[in-house]
Design an enzyme around this catalytic site. Structure first.
Site, PDB file in Angstrom:
ATOM      1  N   TYR A   1      -3.167  10.082   7.104  1.00 48.27           N
ATOM      2  CA  TYR A   1      -3.744   9.443   5.917  1.00 48.27           C
ATOM      3  C   TYR A   1      -5.186   9.798   6.727  1.00 48.27           C
ATOM      4  O   TYR A   1      -6.124   9.839   6.054  1.00 48.27           O
ATOM      5  CB  TYR A   1      -4.268   8.412   5.345  1.00 48.27           C
ATOM      6  CG  TYR A   1      -3.563   8.122   4.300  1.00 48.27           C
ATOM      7  CD1 TYR A   1      -1.392   7.746   5.136  1.00 48.27           C
ATOM      8  CD2 TYR A   1      -2.834   7.971   2.959  1.00 48.27           C
ATOM      9  CE1 TYR A   1      -0.502   7.550   3.893  1.00 48.27           C
ATOM     10  CE2 TYR A   1      -1.925   7.242   2.136  1.00 48.27           C
ATOM     11  CZ  TYR A   1      -1.204   6.481   2.347  1.00 48.27           C
ATOM     12  OH  TYR A   1      -0.542   7.457   1.183  1.00 48.27           O
TER      13      TYR A   1
ATOM     14  N   ASP B   1       2.161   1.123   2.172  1.00 47.72           N
ATOM     15  CA  ASP B   1       1.213   1.982   0.622  1.00 47.72           C
ATOM     16  C   ASP B   1       2.342   2.057   0.252  1.00 47.72           C
ATOM     17  O   ASP B   1       2.418   1.234  -1.245  1.00 47.72           O
ATOM     18  CB  ASP B   1       0.662   3.579   0.905  1.00 47.72           C
ATOM     19  CG  ASP B   1       0.020   4.078  -0.371  1.00 47.72           C
ATOM     20  OD1 ASP B   1      -0.042   3.107  -0.896  1.00 47.72           O
ATOM     21  OD2 ASP B   1      -0.105   5.105  -0.244  1.00 47.72           O
TER      22      ASP B   1
END
Ligand code: NAD
Length: 335
Positions: free
Chosen positions: A124, A230
């Protein structure tokens, strides 16, 4: 004196679910003054950026924010405002509790998992590029400093909550440098907490996914790098009733931003269909963070009572109520 909190209503169903939280908090009599800060798709058209500087200034000033979901275009368009907020404010820990709620007919009862997701690194970090026309590369970044602070927060917080078992999730058998470093630093930090927990152990991420589906009650606290966190937190949300019930918090050194795990669900926007529970539970955790413990306890009790009655539950939880009816039922249960 009123406590000022930044409120980002968000896109899609965001204004409805954050509106519900405002209504319940007002009914609780907690003296919070909301400073509205618009961000996301709607602001992009007006201001040319989905994250105006005034939004960051408001959060930096107030230190605490409640946020609705924000839309991110897929493939093209602007980058995720959610990721930008976490990076700009250095909100390095994403805490996602998965707790069984009363009244829901689900395969598992008594789930109480606290997932810590590292929030700023890993894939990310946004370091990706094309290599020629037909290949693309994304760089996975794991640092000692970034790993140490999420692990330390996970141990401190879990110890304060009286939790007994902490599990690190990784794929260090394949990604020996990146996930290898995450695992190594986790065990280094764990040395300071050995006497505080009954069990400190590890799972490889694919096995972890299977274990969570087969035996979720065996798990207590999970510590994950960004991407696995996530994905697994959505899995945990699924075990406890779906995205409509999953709250989250992004925490940094002295700033905390509370938000539901779910996105802006554009197909439900403006239809009184969205379940506001994930946002309400995020707001409840915000009340605890701000020290309004009694109000937060009352809110949870009122939510539990509304959930036990199918007529006041939302459709995603097998009920028949809309966002507004569920909110009204909670307010009525506050007594
Ligand atoms: P989503 O969470 O918006 O929706 C997935 C499905 O889950 C929906 O179709 C709906 O059936 C259900 N759902 C989600 N929230 C619900 C609620 N409160 N009540 C009832 N049902 C609910 O995920 P998506 O469709 O992948 O993403 C839509 C947009 O949201 C995208 O632009 C994405 O980037 C964004 N997003 C934002 C955040 C955030 O702001 N933190 C998180 C995830 C996705």
């Amino acid at each position: 004196m009123a406590r000022t909190v930044t409120l980002i209503p968000g896109d899609g169903i965001g204004p409805e679910v954050t509106g519900s939280a405002k209504e319940v908090i007002a009914a609780l009599g907690v003296d919070i003054e909301w400073e509205i800060a618009e961000a996301g798709e709607s602001v992009m058209e007006k201001e040319g950026t989905p994250l105006p500087e005034t939004v960051l200034e408001s959060i930096r000033r107030n230190k605490v924010a409640l946020k609705g979901p924000l839309t991110t275009p897929v493939g093209t368009g602007f980058r995720s405002v959610n990721v930008a907020l976490r990076k700009e404010l250095d909100l390095y820990a994403n805490i996602r509790p998965a707790l069984s709620l009363p009244g829901l007919d689900l395969p598992y009862k008594d789930i109480d998992i606290l997932l810590f997701r590292e929030n700023t690194e890993d894939l990310y970090a946004g370091v990706e590029h094309m290599v020629g026309k037909h290949a693309a590369e994304s760089i996975k970044i794991i640092t000692r400093e970034g790993t140490e602070r999420i692990c330390r927060m996970a141990f401190e917080y879990s110890r304060d909550q009286g939790r007994r078992h902490v599990t690190v999730v990784h794929k260090a058998n394949i990604m020996k440098y990146t996930d290898g470093l995450f695992r190594e630093v986790f065990y280094e930090v764990a040395k300071d907490y050995e006497n505080d927990f009954e069990e400190i152990d590890e799972r490889i991420v694919d096995n972890m996914a299977m274990q969570l589906v087969m035996k979720p009650n065996l798990y207590d606290v999970l510590v994950c790098p960004n991407l696995y966190g996530d994905i697994l937190s959505d899995l945990c949300a699924g075990l406890t009733g779906g995205l409509g019930v999953a709250p989250g918090a992004n925490i940094g050194e002295d700033i905390a931003l509370f938000e539901p795990v779910h996105g802006s669900a554009p197909k439900y926007a403006g239809q009184n269909r969205a379940n506001p529970l994930a946002t309400l539970l995020s707001a409840k955790n915000m009340l605890y963070y701000l020290g309004y413990n009694e109000a937060a306890d009352r809110m949870q009790k009122a939510i539990n009572a509304a959930l036990k009655n199918p007529e006041t539950r939302t459709k995603d939880l097998g009920g028949s109520a809309g966002t507004r009816e569920f909110t009204r039922a909670i307010v009525a249960n506050l007594g």
